[in-house]
Design a protein around this motif. Structure first.
Motif, PDB file in Angstrom:
ATOM      1  N   PHE A 112       0.817  -1.203   0.000  1.00  0.00           N
ATOM      2  CA  PHE A 112       0.000   0.000   0.000  1.00  0.00           C
ATOM      3  C   PHE A 112       0.860   1.265   0.000  1.00  0.00           C
ATOM      4  N   TYR A 113       1.958   1.254   0.737  1.00  0.00           N
ATOM      5  CA  TYR A 113       2.860   2.412   0.701  1.00  0.00           C
ATOM      6  C   TYR A 113       3.402   2.613  -0.718  1.00  0.00           C
ATOM      7  N   PHE A 114       3.817   1.510  -1.330  1.00  0.00           N
ATOM      8  CA  PHE A 114       4.386   1.598  -2.677  1.00  0.00           C
ATOM      9  C   PHE A 114       3.355   2.123  -3.673  1.00  0.00           C
ATOM     10  N   ASN A 115       2.133   1.562  -3.607  1.00  0.00           N
ATOM     11  CA  ASN A 115       1.099   1.951  -4.574  1.00  0.00           C
ATOM     12  C   ASN A 115       0.599   3.377  -4.351  1.00  0.00           C
ATOM     13  N   ALA A 134       1.234  -6.532  -6.476  1.00  0.00           N
ATOM     14  CA  ALA A 134       0.967  -7.363  -5.297  1.00  0.00           C
ATOM     15  C   ALA A 134       1.571  -8.748  -5.465  1.00  0.00           C
ATOM     16  N   GLY A 135       1.468  -9.300  -6.665  1.00  0.00           N
ATOM     17  CA  GLY A 135       2.034 -10.625  -6.918  1.00  0.00           C
ATOM     18  C   GLY A 135       3.529 -10.661  -6.698  1.00  0.00           C
ATOM     19  N   MET A 136       4.220  -9.609  -7.130  1.00  0.00           N
ATOM     20  CA  MET A 136       5.679  -9.557  -6.951  1.00  0.00           C
ATOM     21  C   MET A 136       6.063  -9.392  -5.487  1.00  0.00           C
ATOM     22  N   PHE A 137       5.350  -8.528  -4.780  1.00  0.00           N
ATOM     23  CA  PHE A 137       5.639  -8.312  -3.367  1.00  0.00           C
ATOM     24  C   PHE A 137       5.357  -9.570  -2.548  1.00  0.00           C
ATOM     25  N   ILE A 138       4.182 -10.135  -2.735  1.00  0.00           N
ATOM     26  CA  ILE A 138       3.775 -11.302  -1.948  1.00  0.00           C
ATOM     27  C   ILE A 138       4.634 -12.512  -2.283  1.00  0.00           C
ATOM     28  N   GLY A 139       4.893 -12.735  -3.569  1.00  0.00           N
ATOM     29  CA  GLY A 139       5.686 -13.886  -3.982  1.00  0.00           C
ATOM     30  C   GLY A 139       7.101 -13.857  -3.430  1.00  0.00           C
ATOM     31  N   ASN A 140       7.736 -12.701  -3.509  1.00  0.00           N
ATOM     32  CA  ASN A 140       9.108 -12.590  -3.001  1.00  0.00           C
ATOM     33  C   ASN A 140       9.161 -12.649  -1.476  1.00  0.00           C
ATOM     34  N   THR A 192      17.209 -11.738  -2.978  1.00  0.00           N
ATOM     35  CA  THR A 192      16.785 -10.407  -3.429  1.00  0.00           C
ATOM     36  C   THR A 192      17.989  -9.516  -3.681  1.00  0.00           C
ATOM     37  N   ILE A 193      18.970  -9.576  -2.788  1.00  0.00           N
ATOM     38  CA  ILE A 193      20.185  -8.773  -2.959  1.00  0.00           C
ATOM     39  C   ILE A 193      20.934  -9.202  -4.217  1.00  0.00           C
ATOM     40  N   ASN A 194      21.031 -10.505  -4.439  1.00  0.00           N
ATOM     41  CA  ASN A 194      21.715 -11.007  -5.636  1.00  0.00           C
ATOM     42  C   ASN A 194      21.017 -10.544  -6.908  1.00  0.00           C
ATOM     43  N   ASN A 195      19.683 -10.525  -6.888  1.00  0.00           N
ATOM     44  CA  ASN A 195      18.939 -10.033  -8.052  1.00  0.00           C
ATOM     45  C   ASN A 195      19.249  -8.559  -8.317  1.00  0.00           C
ATOM     46  N   MET A 196      19.340  -7.795  -7.258  1.00  0.00           N
ATOM     47  CA  MET A 196      19.631  -6.370  -7.411  1.00  0.00           C
ATOM     48  C   MET A 196      21.041  -6.156  -7.953  1.00  0.00           C
ATOM     49  N   GLU A 223      12.832   3.072 -14.641  1.00  0.00           N
ATOM     50  CA  GLU A 223      12.310   3.740 -13.447  1.00  0.00           C
ATOM     51  C   GLU A 223      11.376   2.818 -12.673  1.00  0.00           C
ATOM     52  N   TYR A 224      10.465   2.174 -13.388  1.00  0.00           N
ATOM     53  CA  TYR A 224       9.535   1.254 -12.746  1.00  0.00           C
ATOM     54  C   TYR A 224      10.279   0.090 -12.107  1.00  0.00           C
ATOM     55  N   GLN A 225      11.268  -0.440 -12.826  1.00  0.00           N
ATOM     56  CA  GLN A 225      11.974  -1.609 -12.315  1.00  0.00           C
ATOM     57  C   GLN A 225      12.784  -1.274 -11.073  1.00  0.00           C
ATOM     58  N   ILE A 226      13.416  -0.117 -11.050  1.00  0.00           N
ATOM     59  CA  ILE A 226      14.165   0.300  -9.866  1.00  0.00           C
ATOM     60  C   ILE A 226      13.222   0.411  -8.673  1.00  0.00           C
ATOM     61  N   ALA A 227      12.087   1.074  -8.897  1.00  0.00           N
ATOM     62  CA  ALA A 227      11.117   1.251  -7.812  1.00  0.00           C
ATOM     63  C   ALA A 227      10.589  -0.093  -7.318  1.00  0.00           C
ATOM     64  N   ILE A 228      10.285  -0.991  -8.252  1.00  0.00           N
ATOM     65  CA  ILE A 228       9.750  -2.304  -7.883  1.00  0.00           C
ATOM     66  C   ILE A 228      10.771  -3.091  -7.072  1.00  0.00           C
ATOM     67  N   LEU A 229      12.025  -3.092  -7.511  1.00  0.00           N
ATOM     68  CA  LEU A 229      13.066  -3.852  -6.803  1.00  0.00           C
ATOM     69  C   LEU A 229      13.287  -3.325  -5.393  1.00  0.00           C
ATOM     70  N   ILE A 230      13.275  -2.014  -5.252  1.00  0.00           N
ATOM     71  CA  ILE A 230      13.439  -1.431  -3.921  1.00  0.00           C
ATOM     72  C   ILE A 230      12.249  -1.800  -3.044  1.00  0.00           C
ATOM     73  N   GLY A 231      11.043  -1.750  -3.628  1.00  0.00           N
ATOM     74  CA  GLY A 231       9.853  -2.130  -2.881  1.00  0.00           C
ATOM     75  C   GLY A 231       9.863  -3.586  -2.466  1.00  0.00           C
ATOM     76  N   ILE A 232      10.303  -4.453  -3.378  1.00  0.00           N
ATOM     77  CA  ILE A 232      10.393  -5.882  -3.070  1.00  0.00           C
ATOM     78  C   ILE A 232      11.406  -6.119  -1.950  1.00  0.00           C
ATOM     79  N   ALA A 233      12.549  -5.434  -2.031  1.00  0.00           N
ATOM     80  CA  ALA A 233      13.565  -5.592  -0.995  1.00  0.00           C
ATOM     81  C   ALA A 233      13.008  -5.210   0.373  1.00  0.00           C
ATOM     82  N   GLY A 234      12.230  -4.123   0.413  1.00  0.00           N
ATOM     83  CA  GLY A 234      11.616  -3.714   1.667  1.00  0.00           C
ATOM     84  C   GLY A 234      10.605  -4.719   2.168  1.00  0.00           C
TER      85      GLY A 234
END
Length: 266
Positions: A112-115, A134-140, A192-196, A223-234
């Motif tokens: 919700f913070y990300f969105n 949501a799928g990316m956040f929940i799955g990771n 997650t760190i290795n992916n980044m 831009e989207y991918q950077i934001a998504i990866l940071i969000g997933i890491a969090g």
């Protein structure tokens, strides 16, 4: 071609299954008994994705916050169930609750913070954005908790005598299990760190590739991918931290006795 995206004709899609045939041949040649599992996995993946595709078409054409909430609920439920199943060991009710709470609280808060803050799309429940993110956040987060909890449970069992020795010398549970919990948290966030680290040099992520194929500017996709990866890491970090921080406490009873292989429901 539709909206700048090349359509894959049916026969060309079928031709992609040649890779599965090659994989089956390679496993058989090496004497690895995985043919049945590969075939089942391929069929399930194909059927599930086709069904999801039709469901998403309906949802995108009829956006509703209630439908989005229902899908998120199903995602979270499956994620929690999958964590229980992957741990492959008897779990106490307390530990199950900790896993479920950590999974849901960590991923939903970050989602919700990300969105609402980072992407800020309108309406806030727009399924074209909400559901894939949501799928990316929940799955990771599910993967992170699974890896962390699995290592913690295994090491608790293997190092029972070390933990009990520390307790006998006066150490508190937090101190006696600190190294194991820290190592487990490291295992949870390491993928997650290795992916980044490898992103953009070793490989291009699926979301970025999809946006580029859909005609988006590479800079916008980045831009989207950077934001998504940071969000997933969090999301992975917070969910895994909560699971391990509260999870280790369920292995001790009220008398501060360590019970790694026994149910402590009191």
């Amino acid at each position: 071609m539709e909206n700048g995206v090349i359509n894959i004709e049916f026969w060309r899609l079928i031709s992609a299954y040649l890779f599965i045939v090659i994989l089956l041949w390679l496993t058989k040649r090496r004497g690895i008994n995985r043919e049945k599992r590969i075939i089942i996995a391929t069929i399930r993946m194909s059927v599930q994705l086709m069904l999801v595709g039709y469901i998403l078409m309906f949802i995108f054409d009829h956006p509703s916050p209630w439908i989005v909430f229902l899908i998120i609920f199903l995602m979270e439920s499956f994620a929690v169930y999958n964590i229980y199943k992957q741990l492959d060991t008897p779990l106490t009710k307390k530990l199950k609750f900790v896993i479920a709470f950590s999974m849901i609280a960590g991923s939903i808060a970050c989602l919700f913070y990300f969105n609402l803050v980072v992407i800020h799309f309108k309406p806030w429940y727009e399924p074209r954005y909400f559901i894939p993110i949501a799928g990316m956040f929940i799955g990771n987060s599910m993967t992170g908790i699974t890896l962390g909890m699995k290592q913690m449970v295994e090491n608790f069992s293997k190092q029972k005598h070390i933990i009990e020795g520390a307790l006998m010398l006066g150490a508190k549970p937090e101190k006696a299990t600190k190294d194991i919990v820290n190592s487990s948290f490291d295992s949870a966030i390491l993928p997650t760190i290795n992916n980044m680290i490898g992103m953009g040099i070793v490989f291009l992520p699926g979301m970025m590739t999809g946006q580029i194929l859909a005609g988006a500017s590479p800079l916008v996709a980045i831009e989207y991918q950077i934001a998504i990866l940071i969000g997933i890491a969090g999301s992975v970090g917070i969910s895994s931290f909560l699971a391990l921080q509260f999870g280790y406490k369920t292995f001790f009873n009220d008398r501060v006795q360590f019970l790694p292989n026994e149910k402590n429901e009191k």
